[in-house]
Design a protein around this motif. Structure first.
Motif, PDB file in Angstrom:
ATOM      1  N   ALA A  11       0.648  -1.421  -0.367  1.00 15.64           N
ATOM      2  CA  ALA A  11       0.221  -0.044  -0.198  1.00 15.64           C
ATOM      3  C   ALA A  11       0.825   0.860   0.347  1.00 15.64           C
ATOM      4  CB  ALA A  11      -0.626  -0.312   1.284  1.00 15.64           C
ATOM      5  N   ASP A  12       0.500   2.743  -0.325  1.00 19.93           N
ATOM      6  CA  ASP A  12       0.395   3.783  -0.481  1.00 19.93           C
ATOM      7  C   ASP A  12      -0.057   4.633   0.009  1.00 19.93           C
ATOM      8  OD1 ASP A  12       3.894   3.702  -2.808  1.00 19.93           O
ATOM      9  OD2 ASP A  12       2.211   2.927  -3.401  1.00 19.93           O
ATOM     10  N   TYR A  13       0.649   5.950   0.527  1.00 20.57           N
ATOM     11  CA  TYR A  13      -0.073   5.862   1.505  1.00 20.57           C
ATOM     12  C   TYR A  13      -0.634   7.970   1.605  1.00 20.57           C
ATOM     13  CZ  TYR A  13       1.781   4.688   5.662  1.00 20.57           C
ATOM     14  OH  TYR A  13       2.870   4.730   6.991  1.00 20.57           O
ATOM     15  N   GLN A  14      -1.264   8.827   2.164  1.00 21.83           N
ATOM     16  CA  GLN A  14      -0.547   9.954   2.732  1.00 21.83           C
ATOM     17  C   GLN A  14      -1.556  10.020   4.353  1.00 21.83           C
ATOM     18  OE1 GLN A  14      -2.046  12.893   0.016  1.00 21.83           O
ATOM     19  NE2 GLN A  14      -1.138  14.557   0.830  1.00 21.83           N
ATOM     20  N   LEU A  15      -0.274  10.861   4.888  1.00 28.32           N
ATOM     21  CA  LEU A  15      -0.639  11.110   6.246  1.00 28.32           C
ATOM     22  C   LEU A  15      -1.399  12.218   6.123  1.00 28.32           C
ATOM     23  CD1 LEU A  15       2.974  10.812   8.315  1.00 28.32           C
ATOM     24  CD2 LEU A  15       0.925   8.856   7.718  1.00 28.32           C
ATOM     25  N   PRO A  16      -2.854  13.022   6.722  1.00 30.62           N
ATOM     26  CA  PRO A  16      -3.186  13.927   6.629  1.00 30.62           C
ATOM     27  C   PRO A  16      -2.527  15.168   7.585  1.00 30.62           C
ATOM     28  CG  PRO A  16      -3.871  12.540   8.588  1.00 30.62           C
ATOM     29  CD  PRO A  16      -3.083  11.546   7.601  1.00 30.62           C
ATOM     30  N   GLN A  17      -1.043  15.034   7.925  1.00 37.04           N
ATOM     31  CA  GLN A  17      -0.842  16.289   8.187  1.00 37.04           C
ATOM     32  C   GLN A  17       0.459  16.081   8.791  1.00 37.04           C
ATOM     33  OE1 GLN A  17      -3.024  17.346  12.427  1.00 37.04           O
ATOM     34  NE2 GLN A  17      -1.236  19.817  12.502  1.00 37.04           N
ATOM     35  N   ALA A  18       1.632  17.316   8.137  1.00 34.40           N
ATOM     36  CA  ALA A  18       2.665  16.701   8.847  1.00 34.40           C
ATOM     37  C   ALA A  18       3.149  16.717   9.532  1.00 34.40           C
ATOM     38  CB  ALA A  18       3.449  17.319   7.426  1.00 34.40           C
ATOM     39  N   PRO A  19       4.068  16.089  10.262  1.00 38.03           N
ATOM     40  CA  PRO A  19       4.972  16.165  11.433  1.00 38.03           C
ATOM     41  C   PRO A  19       5.705  17.811  11.627  1.00 38.03           C
ATOM     42  CG  PRO A  19       6.100  15.070  10.633  1.00 38.03           C
ATOM     43  CD  PRO A  19       5.125  15.131   9.679  1.00 38.03           C
ATOM     44  N   PRO A  20       6.221  18.571  12.815  1.00 39.68           N
ATOM     45  CA  PRO A  20       7.523  19.750  12.269  1.00 39.68           C
ATOM     46  C   PRO A  20       8.427  18.944  11.804  1.00 39.68           C
ATOM     47  CG  PRO A  20       6.195  19.581  14.732  1.00 39.68           C
ATOM     48  CD  PRO A  20       5.438  17.879  13.699  1.00 39.68           C
ATOM     49  N   ILE A  21       8.928  19.423  11.454  1.00 43.63           N
ATOM     50  CA  ILE A  21      10.601  19.924  10.710  1.00 43.63           C
ATOM     51  C   ILE A  21      10.589  19.250  11.463  1.00 43.63           C
ATOM     52  CG2 ILE A  21      12.753  20.611   9.450  1.00 43.63           C
ATOM     53  CD1 ILE A  21       9.666  20.604   7.902  1.00 43.63           C
ATOM     54  N   PRO A  22      11.777  17.937  11.458  1.00 50.06           N
ATOM     55  CA  PRO A  22      12.581  17.465  12.406  1.00 50.06           C
ATOM     56  C   PRO A  22      14.128  18.316  12.563  1.00 50.06           C
ATOM     57  CG  PRO A  22      12.338  15.774  10.903  1.00 50.06           C
ATOM     58  CD  PRO A  22      11.999  17.098  10.643  1.00 50.06           C
ATOM     59  N   ILE A  23      14.925  18.815  12.130  1.00 49.58           N
ATOM     60  CA  ILE A  23      16.433  19.424  11.632  1.00 49.58           C
ATOM     61  C   ILE A  23      15.501  21.316  12.038  1.00 49.58           C
ATOM     62  CG2 ILE A  23      17.279  17.475  10.946  1.00 49.58           C
ATOM     63  CD1 ILE A  23      17.289  19.384   7.734  1.00 49.58           C
ATOM     64  N   ALA A  24      17.385  22.139  12.313  1.00 47.90           N
ATOM     65  CA  ALA A  24      17.125  23.155  12.683  1.00 47.90           C
ATOM     66  C   ALA A  24      18.790  23.453  12.262  1.00 47.90           C
ATOM     67  CB  ALA A  24      17.222  23.434  14.043  1.00 47.90           C
ATOM     68  N   LEU A  25      18.671  24.366  11.103  1.00 46.03           N
ATOM     69  CA  LEU A  25      19.559  25.057  10.025  1.00 46.03           C
ATOM     70  C   LEU A  25      19.780  26.339  10.632  1.00 46.03           C
ATOM     71  CD1 LEU A  25      19.761  23.470   6.782  1.00 46.03           C
ATOM     72  CD2 LEU A  25      21.392  22.900   8.056  1.00 46.03           C
ATOM     73  N   LYS A  26      21.426  26.867  11.026  1.00 46.37           N
ATOM     74  CA  LYS A  26      21.387  28.113  10.915  1.00 46.37           C
ATOM     75  C   LYS A  26      22.986  28.363  10.405  1.00 46.37           C
ATOM     76  CE  LYS A  26      23.420  31.174  14.555  1.00 46.37           C
ATOM     77  NZ  LYS A  26      24.009  31.111  15.322  1.00 46.37           N
ATOM     78  N   ILE A  27      22.681  29.165   9.767  1.00 47.26           N
ATOM     79  CA  ILE A  27      23.984  29.180   7.540  1.00 47.26           C
ATOM     80  C   ILE A  27      24.226  31.200   8.356  1.00 47.26           C
ATOM     81  CG2 ILE A  27      24.329  30.289   6.020  1.00 47.26           C
ATOM     82  CD1 ILE A  27      21.248  27.423   5.722  1.00 47.26           C
ATOM     83  N   THR A  28      25.740  31.245   8.667  1.00 42.20           N
ATOM     84  CA  THR A  28      26.609  32.833   8.290  1.00 42.20           C
ATOM     85  C   THR A  28      26.684  32.879   7.276  1.00 42.20           C
ATOM     86  OG1 THR A  28      27.972  31.680   9.822  1.00 42.20           O
ATOM     87  CG2 THR A  28      25.809  32.905  11.503  1.00 42.20           C
ATOM     88  N   SER A  29      26.265  33.814   6.923  1.00 36.77           N
ATOM     89  CA  SER A  29      27.990  33.940   5.984  1.00 36.77           C
ATOM     90  C   SER A  29      28.514  35.073   5.734  1.00 36.77           C
ATOM     91  CB  SER A  29      27.587  33.733   4.520  1.00 36.77           C
ATOM     92  OG  SER A  29      26.444  34.730   4.183  1.00 36.77           O
TER      93      SER A  29
END
Length: 358
Positions: free
Chosen positions: A225-243
């Motif tokens: 089976a293939d399926y789709q979740l009704p609601q996606a979870p919070p983003i499980p990563i954090a990015l901090k970018i400095t240049s």
């Protein structure tokens, strides 16, 4: 004819095999390893029909020649491939695309067949009353394994807000059961499955009435089976970018508290060649053709900053998490109608592909 034929091209876009000489005004193509499969369409055929057929035929090729099927394998077994095309496509219409059914009709390649000069490759009739399962299946060890795989795809803005996010899941099965087993799979939380796409073996009436999957499985690997979740979870990563001029740093942090991220990859595209570019902090490669800088990390522990990298304003992050699903979907019960007691196994895995803008 809806589908005028099939053409298989190598990495240099040269034909390896083709079942048509039609002029390809309308066509669709699907890549697979170092080959491309091209299907010619007759107007007004829906292109999705051609794409669905090509994906099904790729699954057939993988069942016969392995997941690493390539141009060399197809050239060495061109007679088998032509038989598969003839059985899969009849007068422009998809016919038999189930690997189990085709194995009864077209003998898979083997050392014995090559020594006999292909004498045992003559097509045979398909004798099973079930289209997706061969007749007379016997195994010394009866076992069945389930893999619940969920993939998160998301787009994050430079301010850290999620612009789009979705999770698609599938239930992969590796079945090695003798006879004609009538199986029932019960999930602990079936309400999590929305917009399902089932394998033809699933009895839809049983799913509609009892929210359980009743089926006679094909022999071998298949997607139940293939399926789709009704609601996606919070983003499980954090990015901090400095240049700063000539340098930029990326701090990647896992937000998962109990699981380790594995096979983490970061892709940073550049619009033009960058002479003298180098990265520090993790294993990295520079793709001179596409101007993409890639970093690879075996693992990121929970809540632990792992990578300081030396971009462009887009970072593509890929990862996988073993023994975890975003939906917490679980199997609560599995039964088989046969006399034997099979060995059963269930695993979960999450995958992610997140585009983070900055």
């Amino acid at each position: 004819m809806p589908l005028d034929g099939l053409i298989i091209l190598d990495a240099a876009q040269r034909p390896i095999l083709q079942s048509t000489n039609a002029v390809l005004y309308d066509q669709v193509s699907v890549p697979c390893n170092d080959i491309h499969l091209v299907c010619a369409l007759s107007p007004p055929t829906d292109p999705l029909l051609g794409i669905a057929f090509l994906n099904a035929f790729i699954n057939v090729l993988k069942a016969y020649f392995g997941d690493g099927v390539n141009a060399v394998a197809l050239q060495d077994n061109f007679d088998i491939v032509y038989q598969l095309i003839a059985e899969s496509l009849d007068a422009g219409h998809p016919l038999t695309t189930s690997p189990n059914a085709l194995r009864d009709i077209v003998t898979p390649p083997s050392l014995l067949n090559s020594l006999l000069g292909g004498q045992s490759n003559a097509p045979k009739p398909f004798t099973s009353p079930i289209p997706w399962r061969r007749a007379g299946v016997r195994h010394v060890n009866n076992e069945i394994y389930f893999d619940i795989v969920e993939t998160l795809k998301a787009l994050v803005s430079r301010t850290g807000n999620t612009l789009s996010s979705s999770v698609r899941g599938r239930i992969d099965v590796d079945s090695r059961l003798s006879g004609v087993p009538d199986c029932t799979l019960t999930l602990s939380n079936p309400s999590l499955i929305t917009h399902p796409a089932f394998h033809p073996c699933i009895r839809l009436a049983r799913w509609s009435s009892h929210q359980s999957m009743s089926f006679v499985p094909p022999d071998g690997k298949f997607v139940l089976a293939d399926y789709q979740l009704p609601q996606a979870p919070p983003i499980p990563i954090a990015l901090k970018i400095t240049s700063s001029p000539g340098k930029f740093e990326i701090l990647l942090t896992s937000r998962m508290t109990t699981h380790i991220m594995e096979k983490v990859e970061l892709e940073i595209p550049f619009g033009s060649p960058v002479p003298g570019l180098r990265g520090i902090g993790s294993s990295w490669t520079w793709d001179a053709r596409s101007h993409v800088l890639r970093f690879e990390m075996p693992q990121i522990p929970p809540w632990n900053p792992e990578a300081i990298l030396s971009p462009a304003h887009v970072v593509l992050v890929r990862f996988s998490v073993s023994s975890h699903t975003f939906s917490s979907l679980r199997v609560s019960k599995f039964t088989v109608s046969e006399e034997y007691t099979p060995f059963k196994g269930v695993r979960g895995r999450s995958e992610g592909q997140i585009e983070w803008r900055w």
